[in-house]
Design an enzyme around this catalytic site. Structure first.
Site, PDB file in Angstrom:
ATOM      1  N   GLN A 145     -23.496 -55.547  21.968  1.00 58.91           N
ATOM      2  CA  GLN A 145     -23.809 -56.382  23.119  1.00 58.91           C
ATOM      3  C   GLN A 145     -25.312 -56.325  23.418  1.00 58.91           C
ATOM      4  OE1 GLN A 145     -21.089 -56.307  26.605  1.00 58.91           O
ATOM      5  NE2 GLN A 145     -22.892 -55.735  27.787  1.00 58.91           N
ATOM      6  N   SER A 152     -28.735 -54.629  30.979  1.00 55.97           N
ATOM      7  CA  SER A 152     -27.983 -54.824  32.220  1.00 55.97           C
ATOM      8  C   SER A 152     -27.589 -56.283  32.407  1.00 55.97           C
ATOM      9  CB  SER A 152     -28.814 -54.375  33.419  1.00 55.97           C
ATOM     10  OG  SER A 152     -29.143 -53.016  33.308  1.00 55.97           O
ATOM     11  N   ARG A 341     -26.729 -22.614  44.770  1.00 58.89           N
ATOM     12  CA  ARG A 341     -27.040 -23.625  43.760  1.00 58.89           C
ATOM     13  C   ARG A 341     -25.856 -23.833  42.820  1.00 58.89           C
ATOM     14  NH1 ARG A 341     -31.653 -20.515  41.071  1.00 58.89           N
ATOM     15  NH2 ARG A 341     -32.180 -22.364  39.869  1.00 58.89           N
ATOM     16  N   THR A 430     -26.688 -44.356  31.985  1.00 63.90           N
ATOM     17  CA  THR A 430     -27.270 -45.657  31.641  1.00 63.90           C
ATOM     18  C   THR A 430     -26.256 -46.572  30.968  1.00 63.90           C
ATOM     19  OG1 THR A 430     -29.365 -44.503  31.307  1.00 63.90           O
ATOM     20  CG2 THR A 430     -29.219 -46.730  30.453  1.00 63.90           C
ATOM     21  N   GLU A 432     -22.627 -48.222  29.759  1.00 60.19           N
ATOM     22  CA  GLU A 432     -21.509 -48.722  30.574  1.00 60.19           C
ATOM     23  C   GLU A 432     -21.960 -49.036  32.001  1.00 60.19           C
ATOM     24  OE1 GLU A 432     -18.294 -49.583  29.964  1.00 60.19           O
ATOM     25  OE2 GLU A 432     -19.007 -49.445  27.896  1.00 60.19           O
TER      26      GLU A 432
END
Ligand code: FAD
Ligand code: FAD
Lengths: 672, 672
Positions: A145, A152, A341, A430, A432
């Protein structure tokens, strides 16, 4: 090769003391983590199988060059396939096996994107033709794709598929440099086929982006077909890590494919070149999307729990400062800063696990609704899964790096396992869907939901709470003691009020601009925060719902309750500005919550090591000298070091050429 | 090889439009960034020199295996040394040259730690003997403090140095596995000498940790001396990155060195084995520490500005969505979410640069005071430099990764330069003091300062504001309009009140516990936040002070003012919980500040590209296809891809063995 339960020959279990302090039944917790007894059994068996097979060893991975790493990956995948067939593994078992082999490869895209794309977008006829080939792997496919210029914005893709009615073919073409396909995994060196997304053109007219099955390599000798240029796009983040994947570049020069290879479930091109929309609703495609995102959330909890397991165990092994009168020093896990933490990340691992399990249910629910042509919940499901993908992957990426830092200097060595885990994980933020772009979609849905509140349209699913608009706008928290912050109702109300008020505030800001679009763009940074608040509420509420289930096992539910509160209250502390600025709680109530949080950390402490044991990870899967089950971190680190290629020779290779001339000052002779 | 100003033959400057929009004199800004005209000239000249020398190319670095990378590093360092001598570079120029060569190596430790350790801790006699050898590099040294079992807690080191009065020698010994020296850079494969920190034992008594000059390799053939075992500790985070450094492991088996090789400036061992404290005050050692930390802060601004430069330029090149009627899409830098993530980092780069410049001044000031035996400011200076080291390195590490994410998928490729930058940078959070351990030291100092406020002892330097205790506890912000948030006094007061109130609140919490130590430990998570607030205040106030200087150049000061407010107001937003819970500002005032911040982002936008041009970085130094000066990101990415070793052959190496058997189904034959 050690299973998680076995301590290697003769070695002492350095963490036995920790394990004896646990206040709950770890075996029962393992079932909760796995999801069911059956899921546990499969995972347990398959993970041991993988760990005991020398072909699957991965401790050398970060020191392999790109070519060797890639060869090694191909070898492992072929071996995995062989084992799956030989042992007659079920699909579930086979998937688990690839999960525990734990090395990104073309297989992920073939099974995870290529086949689902054909299933989701192909007609029945197309499925009958292509799926058997793909299932047997007589063809290997990828998902093409993204292009160099567009990721995007899928609608901006430049590759063209022009229908030629004379030949009944499409001509696939890359008209510009930026139209080169760029990123598809498995494309660079392996795939024979690709689902290529391209701009459909027929009769000189554009008809949007569609998927096409395109053969790209010969099935005889694997060379690229005429008109097809393919390569790998180069080294990615980290050593080892995602470099086992052949993300590729692909260019087409007028490549012809039969018309039947356009995926035509939703939209068809006829023999004459006419474009017809089928009566299959577009929304069906969302089913696949929910499925893929659910696996991403589940992968997030896997990656996060791995990192947390390493950091917790090593924090119990590592001692630094605080020796009194020659006694042992303090375990760093006993420092409150270390706890503040680390324990929220432990709690997050469980929280994401449970929200992932819930998403599995949601997927079944959506599938049933789709089959019954009920599309009413789709927008909400879309927003919810987009948001959870974004939230869990962002948190996990940051958390892995925090776990690395929690291990001090030694975390920086590849033998700690953490650098590779980070590098292999971060692209989940980033791919999907870029996490920010996804959050903006969530925000858009929230603003819309708010704007429709007056209209009688009831918000559904994870936005149902917005139906109590009036209450949520007016309520003030009733927390008046430290203990009050252990009441699910008080926690939920605070999170609901915060999420709702932030969304409403955004909607109000937007309305001050000339157009909604302009307003949305202008306040979009605030919208991200509103979207995050909403997603955090979902995770908190699903964790609380989990606690309402019947959970067997001594002490198990009590531990989960503590983790649930840690999860919620650390968020409250982290995002205190939201809660205070919207007046959901007062500074005094915040102080009480913080005090409760401190006390919860103390309750986690004796159970911490056992809570990570419950993940049931083998030492092979963890791949970490610091995270070993038996806690023998130092001998393991030491042994790993000597394997480095630089240690092949005692006197280093460049000595004669580069070091000796300096020491003997011969390089300076020219100056004299 | 392109300099930053030159556009490569024929290529169009894709960013020319951006550059023409700038509202300030970029050349003047370059001088401000560099610190002076002279500093600019040196940097400019040397960076071009390095960029134009083919030996220093680094675009292949992330694809080299460990051995090749290490050889390449040795080669570069020898070449650098040669060039420095040939061109008769000054020390300043030589240091800059190594900076722009930009590859970690043994040189860093030799010049940055070994020599300073001898200077700081050696007697004059020792300095006379060793420094000339080290300066000429007839010996190469490293700094061997950390062990497998001890890093932060130096007092816990296990290596022993036992005095043998018979031979007038020390016996250096590693009694346990965990006493192995572990991490020293340059040790693994290069150094001939080490400053080794060990537990001094004489006459059966322990006398704490001291430094010893120990020869570890032969000056003839480079083999380890008898009793010495040395190796490299293995692959570290990332490809390329810090793997050019030979961090090493070192074990001693009763290795003898002359007594004179103990560094004896502060403490001496006599011929008889008696231990004498010299009259040189211990505090002198702090001078070196301030120096080292100042360079770390300056490195932070360098790394951060590099990442920001890449992300800003690429964000101006990258277009995604928003095409209207076939026109170009929106530059992603125009999205407000992109701005709200990116511009605070740009502002931070400038903020850290200026606080780094101030630290240089502080170092001179401290040195002069030490010479005059004025130790009064030392505790404050110690806390301040520890805090700034921690703050700037933590922020920079996170910011590099955020810049990578801001570049979408392409940021994940090594050719973007960002993965390597991250991997090489992150250990700065750990070495020279773990950032959390350092913040706890800051907190301890703050609590002490607060507790002494009543006693008449006036707080000095960066804690002077605490002298206005009463005012800071009572004041309420007078901000009543969006414009008010552009008043330095209003910003400063809010930051001072926040920092002070958090410190006071911690002190009060501590006093509720049975002992101060127990209290400190219990509330230490809150103490970290108080320490961070104090450090952020320092950075904000030094930026504001900078604006009070006379800064020439059209529009330059105006730009810096905008960046200063962006820096302060984004922190206010990020830590809103602090400001609100301590009552320093109201939610309404916070909303005004946020509105101002939005407007400031809009003011940064047209200047963003030129603000990163002002760093004056060559394309060589940036090492990024995305960050190129001319904005031609796509052709550069495309060209880089083909260099990957996987592209050496069209049909991949493993095809016959691993792919064909799957496609032809021959691996399944065994099943039939
Ligand atoms: C490891 C890896 C594997 C991949 N595998 C595949 C694969 O198999 N097949 C495939 O087809 N693709 C694959 N991809 C590509 C991936 O899907 C894209 O990288 C992803 O969709 C992000 O798009 P982008 O890179 O164009 O980011 P961009 O959209 O260019 O993002 C750049 C920046 O712009 C911002 N931005 C963009 N649009 C907006 C907006 N509207 N509003 C605000 N901000 C915006 C983003 O937040 C980001 O900060 C892979 C990528 C990676 C890293
Ligand atoms: C790339 C690199 C280069 C290096 N180069 C050198 C070199 O040249 N020479 C050399 O001698 N050393 C070197 N070192 C070692 C470095 O100085 C140590 O790693 C560093 O001092 C941190 O110590 P540690 O690793 O023991 O961390 P640890 O102290 O073990 O830290 C582990 C965890 O415990 C926490 N912790 C520790 N003590 C406390 C406390 N009192 N309170 C609360 N929390 C605590 C830390 O915050 C951390 O989360 C290098 C390290 C690296 C990564």
């Amino acid at each position: 090769m050690a299973g998680r339960m076995e301590i290697e020959g003769g070695a002492v279990d350095q963490l036995a003391g920790e394990r004896s302090r646990a206040q709950f039944d770890v075996d029962a917790m393992k079932i909760v983590w796995a999801g069911s007894q059956h899921a546990f059994d499969v995972s347990d068996r398959i993970s041991r199988l993988v760990a005991s097979d020398p072909v699957f060893r991965k401790d050398d991975r970060t020191s392999l060059g790109r070519k060797d790493l890639f060869q090694n990956t191909l070898k492992k995948m072929t071996h995995a396939l062989k084992r799956i067939v030989e042992l007659r593994l079920t699909e579930e078992e086979g998937t688990k096996l690839r999960f525990f082999v734990d090395q990104p490869s073309y297989m992920d895209l073939h099974w995870g994107m290529f086949i689902p794309a054909i299933k989701g977008q192909g007609t029945e006829e197309q499925q009958e033709k292509w799926l058997p080939l793909a299932h047997k792997m007589q063809i290997i496919g990828c998902y093409a794709q993204t292009e160099l210029g567009h990721g995007s914005n899928v609608q901006g893709l430049e590759t063209t598929a022009t229908f030629d009615p004379k030949m009944d073919e499409f001509i696939i073409h890359s008209p510009t440099l930026t139209s080169s396909k760029w990123w598809p995994g498995g494309l660079g060196k392996v795939s024979t086929h690709a689902v290529v997304y391209a701009r459909l053109i027929t009769g000189g007219q554009e008809h949007g982006i569609h998927g096409f099955i395109v053969q790209i390599r010969s099935l005889d000798d694997h060379s690229p077909l005429p008109g097809v240029t393919i390569g790998d796009i180069g080294t990615k983040f980290g050593s080892g890590a995602y470099n086992s994947m052949d993300n590729g570049v692909l260019r087409f020069s007028h490549v012809r494919i039969p018309r039947k290879q356009m995926l035509m479930r939703v939209c068809q091109v006829t023999r004459e070149g006419n474009v017809l929309q089928s009566d299959v609703p577009k929304q069906l495609i969302y089913g696949t999307m929910v499925y893929v995102r659910q696996t991403i959330v589940s992968d997030a909890s896997a990656a996060l729990s791995k990192a947390v397991c390493i950091a917790v165990r090593y924090s119990a092994v590592r001692r630094q400062f605080g020796s009194q009168g020659g006694g042992p020093e303090t375990q760093v896990i006993d420092y409150k800063t270390q706890q503040s933490r680390l324990f929220p990340l432990l709690a997050s691992a469980y929280a994401f696990r449970f929200v992932g399990q819930w998403l599995k249910w949601l997927y079944t629910d959506v599938t049933q609704r789709l089959e019954a042509k009920d599309f009413s919940t789709l927008p909400e499901v879309h927003a919810c899964t987009a948001g959870l993908k974004s939230l869990t992957t962002s948190v996990t990426a940051d958390a892995i790096e925090e776990c690395r830092k929690l291990c001090g200097g030694h975390g920086y060595l590849c033998s700690s396992g953490l650098p590779e885990l980070f590098a292999v994980y971060v692209p989940a933020c980033t791919y999907e869907g870029d996490n920010i772009v996804l959050l903006l979609q969530v925000a858009r849905f929230l603003v819309k939901t708010v704007s429709q509140l007056g209209s009688g349209k009831q918000p559904v699913g994870t936005t149902a709470y917005m139906g109590r608009a009036e209450h949520l706008l007016q309520c003030t928290s009733s927390a008046s003691s430290v203990e009050d912050w252990l009441k699910p109702s008080i926690i939920l109300e605070a999170f609901e009020a915060r999420a709702f008020r932030l969304a409403v505030a955004c909607a109000q800001s937007i309305s001050k601009f000339e157009s909604p679009e302009a307003g949305f763009a202008e306040v979009s940074a605030d919208l991200l925060e509103a979207a995050i608040a909403h997603c955090q509420l979902i995770v908190v509420s699903k964790f609380i719902e989990k606690l309402q289930e019947d959970i067997p096992g001594q002490g198990v539910k009590e531990q989960l309750r503590v983790l649930c509160y840690v999860y919620a209250l650390h968020l409250l502390h982290k995002h205190l500005g939201d809660f205070l600025s919207t007046g959901c709680i007062t500074p005094e109530q915040a102080a009480l919550a913080n005090e409760q949080l401190r006390s919860l950390y103390a309750q986690v402490r004796p159970n911490a090591v056992t809570l990570v044991d419950a993940f049931n990870y083998t030492d092979h899967f963890l791949g970490s000298a610091l995270g070993r089950y038996d806690g023998n971190a130092y001998p393991a680190l030491y042994a790993e070091a000597w394997k480095d290629p630089l240690n092949d020779s005692v006197v280093t290779d460049g000595y004669r050429d580069y070091i000796r001339p300096i020491l003997k000052q011969t390089i300076f002779l020219s100056r004299l």
